[in-house]
Design a protein around this motif. Structure first.
Motif, PDB file in Angstrom:
ATOM      1  N   TYR A 202       2.525   5.504  -9.471  1.00 61.88           N
ATOM      2  CA  TYR A 202       2.580   6.112  -8.211  1.00 61.88           C
ATOM      3  C   TYR A 202       1.275   6.198  -7.702  1.00 61.88           C
ATOM      4  CZ  TYR A 202       1.152  10.753  -9.653  1.00 61.88           C
ATOM      5  OH  TYR A 202       0.062  11.764 -10.225  1.00 61.88           O
ATOM      6  N   ARG A 203       1.555   6.097  -6.055  1.00 59.35           N
ATOM      7  CA  ARG A 203       0.378   6.257  -5.301  1.00 59.35           C
ATOM      8  C   ARG A 203       0.942   6.639  -3.745  1.00 59.35           C
ATOM      9  NH1 ARG A 203      -2.196   0.344  -4.474  1.00 59.35           N
ATOM     10  NH2 ARG A 203      -0.615  -0.642  -3.615  1.00 59.35           N
ATOM     11  N   LYS A 204       0.055   7.536  -3.206  1.00 58.29           N
ATOM     12  CA  LYS A 204       0.164   7.991  -1.747  1.00 58.29           C
ATOM     13  C   LYS A 204       0.043   6.889  -0.662  1.00 58.29           C
ATOM     14  CE  LYS A 204      -0.262  12.670  -3.254  1.00 58.29           C
ATOM     15  NZ  LYS A 204      -1.029  14.145  -2.882  1.00 58.29           N
ATOM     16  N   THR A 205       0.678   6.846   0.013  1.00 60.02           N
ATOM     17  CA  THR A 205       0.489   5.826   1.387  1.00 60.02           C
ATOM     18  C   THR A 205       0.912   6.498   2.627  1.00 60.02           C
ATOM     19  OG1 THR A 205       0.706   3.560   1.906  1.00 60.02           O
ATOM     20  CG2 THR A 205       2.693   4.713   0.905  1.00 60.02           C
ATOM     21  N   ASN A 206       0.513   6.056   3.919  1.00 62.11           N
ATOM     22  CA  ASN A 206       0.849   6.179   5.201  1.00 62.11           C
ATOM     23  C   ASN A 206       1.971   4.877   5.775  1.00 62.11           C
ATOM     24  OD1 ASN A 206       0.197   8.933   5.760  1.00 62.11           O
ATOM     25  ND2 ASN A 206      -1.911   8.230   5.728  1.00 62.11           N
ATOM     26  N   TYR A 207       2.134   4.134   4.922  1.00 61.28           N
ATOM     27  CA  TYR A 207       2.730   2.831   5.187  1.00 61.28           C
ATOM     28  C   TYR A 207       4.104   2.671   4.710  1.00 61.28           C
ATOM     29  CZ  TYR A 207      -1.991   1.381   6.730  1.00 61.28           C
ATOM     30  OH  TYR A 207      -3.366   1.473   7.651  1.00 61.28           O
ATOM     31  N   ASP A 208       4.995   2.662   5.308  1.00 61.38           N
ATOM     32  CA  ASP A 208       6.541   2.051   4.678  1.00 61.38           C
ATOM     33  C   ASP A 208       6.488   0.722   4.135  1.00 61.38           C
ATOM     34  OD1 ASP A 208       8.978   2.408   4.294  1.00 61.38           O
ATOM     35  OD2 ASP A 208       9.786   2.634   6.081  1.00 61.38           O
ATOM     36  N   GLY A 209       7.400   0.659   3.394  1.00 60.41           N
ATOM     37  CA  GLY A 209       7.894  -0.694   2.953  1.00 60.41           C
ATOM     38  C   GLY A 209       7.064  -1.139   1.639  1.00 60.41           C
ATOM     39  N   LEU A 210       6.489  -2.482   1.294  1.00 62.16           N
ATOM     40  CA  LEU A 210       5.995  -2.855   0.100  1.00 62.16           C
ATOM     41  C   LEU A 210       4.504  -2.301   0.189  1.00 62.16           C
ATOM     42  CD1 LEU A 210       7.159  -6.374  -0.195  1.00 62.16           C
ATOM     43  CD2 LEU A 210       7.988  -4.535  -1.453  1.00 62.16           C
ATOM     44  N   PRO A 211       3.915  -1.894  -1.021  1.00 61.87           N
ATOM     45  CA  PRO A 211       2.403  -1.550  -1.190  1.00 61.87           C
ATOM     46  C   PRO A 211       1.618  -2.710  -0.838  1.00 61.87           C
ATOM     47  CG  PRO A 211       3.669  -1.065  -3.344  1.00 61.87           C
ATOM     48  CD  PRO A 211       4.658  -1.964  -2.247  1.00 61.87           C
ATOM     49  N   ARG A 212       0.616  -2.156  -0.171  1.00 61.40           N
ATOM     50  CA  ARG A 212      -0.470  -3.019   0.304  1.00 61.40           C
ATOM     51  C   ARG A 212      -1.513  -3.094  -0.667  1.00 61.40           C
ATOM     52  NH1 ARG A 212      -1.117  -2.676   6.705  1.00 61.40           N
ATOM     53  NH2 ARG A 212       1.053  -2.364   7.133  1.00 61.40           N
ATOM     54  N   VAL A 213      -2.155  -4.299  -1.050  1.00 64.39           N
ATOM     55  CA  VAL A 213      -3.450  -4.420  -1.643  1.00 64.39           C
ATOM     56  C   VAL A 213      -4.505  -3.777  -1.250  1.00 64.39           C
ATOM     57  CG1 VAL A 213      -4.822  -6.272  -3.009  1.00 64.39           C
ATOM     58  CG2 VAL A 213      -2.361  -6.548  -2.345  1.00 64.39           C
ATOM     59  N   LYS A 214      -5.087  -4.070   0.022  1.00 63.44           N
ATOM     60  CA  LYS A 214      -6.137  -3.454   0.482  1.00 63.44           C
ATOM     61  C   LYS A 214      -5.832  -2.028   1.124  1.00 63.44           C
ATOM     62  CE  LYS A 214      -8.536  -7.811   1.886  1.00 63.44           C
ATOM     63  NZ  LYS A 214      -9.119  -8.487   2.660  1.00 63.44           N
ATOM     64  N   ASP A 215      -7.077  -1.166   1.105  1.00 67.35           N
ATOM     65  CA  ASP A 215      -6.996   0.097   1.823  1.00 67.35           C
ATOM     66  C   ASP A 215      -5.994   0.920   1.132  1.00 67.35           C
ATOM     67  OD1 ASP A 215      -9.126  -1.029   3.501  1.00 67.35           O
ATOM     68  OD2 ASP A 215      -7.695  -1.958   4.887  1.00 67.35           O
ATOM     69  N   GLU A 216      -5.829   0.696  -0.092  1.00 69.09           N
ATOM     70  CA  GLU A 216      -4.682   1.867  -0.465  1.00 69.09           C
ATOM     71  C   GLU A 216      -5.660   2.688  -1.755  1.00 69.09           C
ATOM     72  OE1 GLU A 216      -1.903   2.850  -0.040  1.00 69.09           O
ATOM     73  OE2 GLU A 216      -1.331   1.434   1.734  1.00 69.09           O
ATOM     74  N   ARG A 217      -4.809   3.778  -1.882  1.00 72.93           N
ATOM     75  CA  ARG A 217      -5.384   4.668  -3.121  1.00 72.93           C
ATOM     76  C   ARG A 217      -5.109   3.812  -4.467  1.00 72.93           C
ATOM     77  NH1 ARG A 217      -3.650  10.721  -1.205  1.00 72.93           N
ATOM     78  NH2 ARG A 217      -3.956  10.486   0.857  1.00 72.93           N
ATOM     79  N   CYS A 218      -5.769   4.439  -5.512  1.00 70.62           N
ATOM     80  CA  CYS A 218      -5.380   3.624  -6.860  1.00 70.62           C
ATOM     81  C   CYS A 218      -3.934   4.192  -7.286  1.00 70.62           C
ATOM     82  CB  CYS A 218      -6.459   3.957  -7.678  1.00 70.62           C
ATOM     83  SG  CYS A 218      -8.097   3.348  -7.414  1.00 70.62           S
ATOM     84  N   TRP A 219      -3.495   3.513  -8.116  1.00 73.90           N
ATOM     85  CA  TRP A 219      -2.167   3.718  -8.741  1.00 73.90           C
ATOM     86  C   TRP A 219      -2.613   4.984  -9.795  1.00 73.90           C
ATOM     87  CZ3 TRP A 219       2.572   2.428  -7.407  1.00 73.90           C
ATOM     88  CH2 TRP A 219       2.617   1.047  -6.518  1.00 73.90           C
ATOM     89  N   GLU A 220      -1.840   6.010  -9.855  1.00 74.81           N
ATOM     90  CA  GLU A 220      -1.851   6.911 -10.794  1.00 74.81           C
ATOM     91  C   GLU A 220      -0.760   6.801 -11.867  1.00 74.81           C
ATOM     92  OE1 GLU A 220      -3.961   9.719 -10.705  1.00 74.81           O
ATOM     93  OE2 GLU A 220      -4.758   9.234  -8.765  1.00 74.81           O
ATOM     94  N   VAL A 221      -1.232   6.965 -13.250  1.00 76.78           N
ATOM     95  CA  VAL A 221      -0.468   6.297 -14.184  1.00 76.78           C
ATOM     96  C   VAL A 221       0.334   7.546 -15.105  1.00 76.78           C
ATOM     97  CG1 VAL A 221      -0.781   5.084 -16.283  1.00 76.78           C
ATOM     98  CG2 VAL A 221      -1.796   4.216 -14.315  1.00 76.78           C
ATOM     99  N   ILE A 222       1.354   7.637 -15.599  1.00 73.95           N
ATOM    100  CA  ILE A 222       1.956   8.298 -16.385  1.00 73.95           C
ATOM    101  C   ILE A 222       2.462   7.545 -17.565  1.00 73.95           C
ATOM    102  CG2 ILE A 222       3.663  10.367 -16.712  1.00 73.95           C
ATOM    103  CD1 ILE A 222       3.543  10.743 -13.725  1.00 73.95           C
ATOM    104  N   THR A 231      10.062  13.570 -13.298  1.00 73.67           N
ATOM    105  CA  THR A 231       9.722  14.279 -12.224  1.00 73.67           C
ATOM    106  C   THR A 231       8.365  14.620 -12.308  1.00 73.67           C
ATOM    107  OG1 THR A 231      12.047  15.160 -12.591  1.00 73.67           O
ATOM    108  CG2 THR A 231      10.394  16.500 -11.127  1.00 73.67           C
ATOM    109  N   LEU A 232       7.602  14.472 -10.931  1.00 72.79           N
ATOM    110  CA  LEU A 232       6.599  14.818 -10.622  1.00 72.79           C
ATOM    111  C   LEU A 232       6.683  15.942  -9.713  1.00 72.79           C
ATOM    112  CD1 LEU A 232       5.201  11.060  -9.059  1.00 72.79           C
ATOM    113  CD2 LEU A 232       4.457  12.445 -11.323  1.00 72.79           C
ATOM    114  N   SER A 233       5.966  17.040 -10.199  1.00 71.64           N
ATOM    115  CA  SER A 233       6.098  18.301  -9.667  1.00 71.64           C
ATOM    116  C   SER A 233       4.849  18.777  -9.188  1.00 71.64           C
ATOM    117  CB  SER A 233       6.397  19.331 -10.547  1.00 71.64           C
ATOM    118  OG  SER A 233       5.762  19.416 -11.676  1.00 71.64           O
TER     119      SER A 233
END
Length: 508
Positions: A202-222, A231-233
């Protein structure tokens, strides 16, 4: 003309959006191309490693089996050699006795013959030749140590790449976003009993829709999730959305990622506006602390510069109020001046700082926690137009809870210079709920969600969070969703507590 401009503007907006989508897709394709190269190198390396491991295992098995054959050979050789030695010795002794018996037959003297015959009889009785087993102790057959790898050869010849688990499917309708938690649920397109675990990213974003390759935070892994939901709490919702994707793994290989989904995690996120704060307050993003020397230190900096003339300098000179030192705490450095301030600092006895977010609609929630020895503080909201000398709750443009631990303890709700004493224990952490459109402001015990007090009004202007501190400090917590318990209480209370009637007001 205006209509044509509007139409052209819509075309430009549409083209810009489409160009952005295409560029995002191009970035995705380039990212995939690099991924193909990297992942191909990895699987080739893994293949070499697997075959090297298989070769190594076969070599070990060959060495072990060779050792078994040699041990069997040595054992049989030794047994047969022992028998051969015994038989050879027995034969030599028997031949000697046979020769002696033959010579005895030629003896003519009876007494001598009798003596010799008795010796022969005794020697024959004791002869090794008559005690030997004339059967080999071991066989020369070694077929029990032969191997047949026909089945294994067939297995190796049919060796294929392991079946890759199919990509799971995430249904946004099955996912729950509430109380700063996200429960993500997925399912497999078809049953696969070889799946060992799942990996959620998962990762946080301010863009709706599909994930963007550039200018995005790294994926967090569980990793190593055994079930089909997680459940992420305890999240801080400081972005509008979160992207999620999941893949299944068996013992050897991970499958493709599911189609990513985007869930809305919108919440009010703001910090303290240092440009609005009283000079006797030290402010960082989410912490404000009373500093009795703040005004004086600023005054010393500008002494001798009055000829440069500024209302701000005059304000600093006139602010000579001293106070009780603040409790011990690591030094807090004020944030750099932000352009968004655009208002005068609070002054006089209004030891106030505002939040840097303006609320004009919607339902919002944030929390504050005070230092244990904080002497006096207020938390609430105010119109942006609140005056720089105004104190929270003493005007018809501000609403607050007021706590005073100095001399005589006081816990009250204040608005328009009216106070209602609350006969409730002051909680360590206070939750503030604001429903702008519904004209509702409510305060809660953040831990138990007990309603402390609520105001019913009609907001005629945009509002901002407000905080007053004297002798102590408070910590701000934002990026919080309206808790489910608060929503339930709001429905049951019909948006208003009976105890707040005396402070209900519709400001003009």
């Amino acid at each position: 003309m205006d209509t044509q401009k509007e139409a052209l503007q819509r075309i430009i907006t549409t083209l810009a959006t489409k160009n952005d989508e295409i560029q995002n897709f191009i970035d995705l394709l380039n990212h995939r191309l690099k991924g193909v190269q990297v992942n191909s190198s990895k699987v080739l390396s893994d293949l070499d490693e697997e075959f090297d491991g298989l070769f190594s295992l076969l070599e070990e098995m060959k060495e072990s089996m060779t050792s078994n054959i040699k041990q069997e050979q040595a054992h049989k050789t030794q047994e047969l050699q022992n028998q051969l030695t015994q038989c050879t010795n027995a034969l030599e002794s028997s031949e000697e006795l046979l020769e002696f018996a033959s010579r005895t037959l030629d003896i003519r003297e009876p007494e001598e013959f009798t003596k010799a015959a008795r010796q022969i009889k005794d020697r024959v009785t004791m002869a090794a030749a008559f005690r030997l087993s004339l059967r080999p102790k071991v066989s020369d057959n070694m077929t029990h140590l032969m191997v047949d790898f026909s089945q294994e050869r067939q297995m190796i010849q049919t060796l294929k790449f392991l079946p890759v688990p199919k990509a799971p499917e995430i249904d946004p309708a099955d996912c729950i976003v509430a109380d700063n938690c996200v429960c993500v649920s997925w399912r497999m397109p078809e049953e696969d009993n070889k799946i060992d675990h799942y990996v959620l990213e998962y990762r946080k974003t301010n863009y709706d829709g599909l994930p963007r390759v550039k200018d995005e935070r790294c994926w967090e892994v569980i990793d190593h999730i055994k079930g089909t939901e997680y459940t992420l709490s305890g999240l801080k919702f400081d972005a509008k959305y979160m992207n999620f994707r999941v893949r299944a793994c068996n013992k050897a290989v991970a499958g493709e990622y599911s189609d990513p989904i985007t869930l809305e995690t919108k919440a009010l996120t703001f910090t303290l506006d240092n440009t609005s704060s009283h000079l006797n307050l030290k402010v960082e993003d989410s912490y404000v602390e009373w500093d009795p020397t703040g005004g004086k230190s600023q005054e010393n900096k500008v002494k001798g510069k009055e000829n440069k003339g500024s209302g701000h300098v005059t304000l600093l000179k006139n602010n000579k109020r001293s106070g009780t030192p603040s409790p011990k705490r690591t030094s807090v450095t004020a944030r750099p001046t932000m352009v968004r301030g655009s208002r005068d600092r609070f002054t006089g006895e209004s030891y106030t700082v505002l939040g840097d977010a303006t609320i004009e609609s919607g339902q919002h929630y944030w929390e504050v926690k005070t230092q244990k020895d904080c002497k006096s503080y207020s938390v609430g909201i105010a119109y942006k137009s609140i005056g720089k000398f105004d104190q929270l709750g003493k005007t018809n443009t501000s609403w607050c809870l007021y706590v005073n631990n100095w001399l005589q303890a006081t816990f009250a709700a204040k608005h328009n210079n009216k106070a209602k004493v609350l006969d409730i224990t002051v909680p360590d952490r206070i939750g503030i709920y604001c429903d702008f459109d519904g004209g509702q402001l409510a305060f809660y015990n953040a831990e138990t969600k007990q309603l402390l007090h609520s105001f019913k009004t009609k907001f005629a202007q945009p509002i901002v969070p407000g905080f007053m501190v004297w002798c102590g400090g408070i910590m701000l917590y934002t990026g919080l969703q309206v808790p489910s318990a608060v929503k339930t209480l709001q429905k049951s209370e019909n948006g208003m507590s009976g105890s707040s009637n005396s402070l209900t007001n519709v400001p003009h």
